[in-house]
Enzyme design. Sequence first.
Site, PDB file in Angstrom:
ATOM      1  N   ASP A   1       2.494  -6.842  -3.207  1.00  0.00           N
ATOM      2  CA  ASP A   1       3.685  -7.406  -3.854  1.00  0.00           C
ATOM      3  C   ASP A   1       4.363  -8.399  -2.910  1.00  0.00           C
ATOM      4  OD1 ASP A   1       3.771  -5.889  -6.314  1.00  0.00           O
ATOM      5  OD2 ASP A   1       4.452  -4.160  -5.164  1.00  0.00           O
TER       6      ASP A   1
ATOM      7  N   ARG B   1      -3.902   3.396  -7.434  1.00  0.00           N
ATOM      8  CA  ARG B   1      -4.542   2.069  -7.307  1.00  0.00           C
ATOM      9  C   ARG B   1      -5.193   1.951  -5.947  1.00  0.00           C
ATOM     10  NH1 ARG B   1       0.544  -0.045  -7.984  1.00  0.00           N
ATOM     11  NH2 ARG B   1       0.501   1.189  -9.882  1.00  0.00           N
TER      12      ARG B   1
ATOM     13  N   ASP C   1      -2.353  -2.438  -3.855  1.00  0.00           N
ATOM     14  CA  ASP C   1      -1.238  -3.070  -4.551  1.00  0.00           C
ATOM     15  C   ASP C   1      -0.605  -4.047  -3.569  1.00  0.00           C
ATOM     16  OD1 ASP C   1       0.651  -2.490  -7.066  1.00  0.00           O
ATOM     17  OD2 ASP C   1       1.852  -3.031  -5.319  1.00  0.00           O
TER      18      ASP C   1
ATOM     19  N   ARG D   1      -8.811  -3.367  -8.012  1.00  0.00           N
ATOM     20  CA  ARG D   1      -7.570  -2.920  -8.638  1.00  0.00           C
ATOM     21  C   ARG D   1      -7.774  -2.873 -10.143  1.00  0.00           C
ATOM     22  NH1 ARG D   1      -1.825  -3.350  -8.189  1.00  0.00           N
ATOM     23  NH2 ARG D   1      -1.034  -2.421 -10.114  1.00  0.00           N
TER      24      ARG D   1
HETATM   25  N1  GSY Z   1       5.415   5.789  -2.142  1.00  0.00           N
HETATM   26  C1  GSY Z   1       5.001   4.872  -3.058  1.00  0.00           C
HETATM   27  N2  GSY Z   1       5.216   5.101  -4.375  1.00  0.00           N
HETATM   28  C2  GSY Z   1       4.783   4.167  -5.256  1.00  0.00           C
HETATM   29  N3  GSY Z   1       4.869   4.155  -6.620  1.00  0.00           N
HETATM   30  C3  GSY Z   1       4.279   3.031  -7.035  1.00  0.00           C
HETATM   31  S1  GSY Z   1       4.125   2.600  -8.667  1.00  0.00           S
HETATM   32  N4  GSY Z   1       3.814   2.298  -5.994  1.00  0.00           N
HETATM   33  C4  GSY Z   1       3.067   1.042  -6.057  1.00  0.00           C
HETATM   34  C5  GSY Z   1       3.879  -0.121  -5.571  1.00  0.00           C
HETATM   35  O1  GSY Z   1       4.741  -0.519  -6.586  1.00  0.00           O
HETATM   36  C6  GSY Z   1       4.122   2.991  -4.847  1.00  0.00           C
HETATM   37  C7  GSY Z   1       3.905   2.774  -3.464  1.00  0.00           C
HETATM   38  O2  GSY Z   1       3.333   1.761  -3.005  1.00  0.00           O
HETATM   39  N5  GSY Z   1       4.366   3.739  -2.612  1.00  0.00           N
END
Ligand code: GSY
Length: 160
Positions: free
Chosen positions: A99, A94, A97, A85
């Site tokens: 969370d 990335r 990710d 990452r």
């Molecule tokens: N569909 C989608 N859009 C995203 N935008 C971000 S930043 N992220 C990263 C997670 O915060 C994502 C994601 O995991 N999925």
Amino acid sequence: MSLIKAYIALGSNIEPTVDYLTKARKLLGDYDEIEIVEASRLYLTEPVGYTDQAAFLNQVVMIETALSAHVLLQAIQTIEQQLGRKRDIRWGPRTIDLDILLYDEEHIVTDDLVVPHPRMTERAFVLVPLSDIATDINIPETGLTVKQAVAKLTKDELND
Ligand SMILES: Nc1nc2nc(S)n(CCO)c2c(=O)[nH]1
């Protein structure tokens, strides 16, 4: 000590996304103090926030753990680094990710960790996989169960 149920969101939008999610689940499970108990299906989703990037592959897993929320955070940050990452562009593509969405019914507000994840009730890419594995749990501070949050999001999107 009784184990805590925590929900972790996984996302990747650099190929091979399936392998990055597989490796992330493997690395999570390699911790003696973390057991992956449930896993949602995988969802290919349009990027939100920074939209000029590849589609994401998203998933949510439920783990049982005796780790504190902050030690769990350190573990998922280590896994992100292990999977390459790069935090150069904040909203950019990335490899992985991770969370922390929910940590039991706790409400945590610290400078490095906020739980429930602050934007989770606005994110279909989180709520839909989450609702695969947990529809009736409460999302602290929102007054909503996961099912109600999905219904609200759908209604909001329909009214946009
Ligand atoms: N569909 C989608 N859009 C995203 N935008 C971000 S930043 N992220 C990263 C997670 O915060 C994502 C994601 O995991 N999925």
